[in-house]
Design an enzyme around this catalytic site. Structure first.
Site, short mmCIF file in Angstrom:
data_model
loop_
_atom_site.label_atom_id
_atom_site.label_comp_id
_atom_site.label_asym_id
_atom_site.label_seq_id
_atom_site.Cartn_x
_atom_site.Cartn_y
_atom_site.Cartn_z
N ASP A 98 0.84 -1.21 0.00
CA ASP A 98 0.00 0.00 0.00
C ASP A 98 0.87 1.26 0.00
OD1 ASP A 98 0.95 -0.29 2.60
OD2 ASP A 98 -1.01 -0.47 3.54
N ASN A 115 -7.16 -1.49 14.70
CA ASN A 115 -8.58 -1.72 14.43
C ASN A 115 -8.80 -2.92 13.52
OD1 ASN A 115 -7.66 -0.74 12.00
ND2 ASN A 115 -9.03 1.03 11.91
N HIS A 145 -7.24 -3.53 10.67
CA HIS A 145 -7.06 -3.32 9.23
C HIS A 145 -5.85 -4.09 8.71
CE1 HIS A 145 -4.50 0.50 9.99
NE2 HIS A 145 -3.70 -0.33 9.36
N GLU A 171 -9.60 -0.79 5.73
CA GLU A 171 -10.16 -0.40 7.02
C GLU A 171 -11.43 -1.19 7.32
OE1 GLU A 171 -8.45 1.41 8.96
OE2 GLU A 171 -7.89 3.37 8.16
#
Ligand code: GLP
Length: 240
Positions: free
Chosen positions: A67, A133, A135, A140
């Protein structure tokens, strides 16, 4: 899912670095997916030491970066391109002709990256970290299991968790391989270290295909290895 619970952070790092090294030693023409983040820094440091001392043949290996932030000038210090050059390419003298960077500045970037992945016959081993979280890459919560490489908006939580790595520009978006794209890798190696990941790991262990924790979408991959240090594993009990 294979779980390797290390007895220390150093051992977890050593395990991850060795698994990548072993893959390349066995198959020098491998395609390896690289991740960024604090978790990976010691992995790359150890990988570089091992690769340089054992003279691993890296000249036929090709790399894909998972990414990249959007809205940064090319090679900006916050960029993952800069990160991977600093921690991986330069120490190993790997030329940039052996890596594909997510084309975060191009309108047709996502489609081009998918095409490049197809042309390379896919990733053999994808290295992954995990967000607090849950991800994966920059997929996400709310991401789809079949999602492809695309532009994603970062959550406040992710921006704040990564704030220590950001400099003058705070990115709001990123280009990330999708969950479906990542799942096409022949094997996945996820490393989680530190107490900040303990909740996400506990959630991952107890849920399946749950969009609020995209890491759960990886659990039914046939070759998914999860490497944990004692802190990341501190909220789960693998002996039950
Ligand atoms: C970042 C990256 C992920 C990384 C994760 C955890 O935002 N996009 O690829 O795995 O968040 O980062 P860290 O290892 O710094 O906790």
């Amino acid at each position: 899912m294979r779980i390797i619970q290390a007895t220390s952070r150093e051992e977890a790092v050593e395990t991850a670095a060795s698994l990548v090294l072993e893959r390349i030693l066995a198959h020098p023409t491998s395609v390896i997916g690289l991740a960024t983040g604090r978790t990976m820094e010691p992995v790359y440091a150890r990988f570089c030491e091992l690769a340089l001392t054992s003279r691993v043949p890296l000249s036929q290996t090709f790399f894909f970066l998972l990414d990249e932030y959007m809205g940064l000038p090319d090679g900006h210090p916050t960029s993952f391109k800069h990160y991977i050059r600093t921690h991986f390419l330069r120490p190993l003298s790997i030329p940039e002709s052996q890596i594909a960077f997510p084309p975060a500045g191009d309108v047709d970037g996502p489609e081009r990256y998918e095409e490049l992945l197809r042309e390379s016959h896919g990733v053999d081993l994808q290295l992954l970290g995990i967000g607090q979280n849950g991800h994966i890459g920059f997929n996400e919560p709310g991401s789809d299991k079949t999602s492809r490489t695309r532009v994603v908006r970062l959550t406040e939580e992710t921006i704040s968790a990564n704030r220590g790595q950001l400099t003058d520009i705070i990115p709001e978006k990123a280009l990330s391989m999708g969950i479906g794209t990542i799942r096409e890798a022949k094997s996945l190696l996820l490393l989680a270290t530190g107490k900040t990941k303990a909740e996400a790991i506990k959630y991952l262990m107890n849920h399946h295909d749950d969009p609020t924790c995209p890491a759960t979408f990886l659990k039914d991959h046939p070759h998914f290895t999860l490497v944990l240090d004692p802190d990341a594993a501190s909220r789960i009990n693998l002996n039950i």
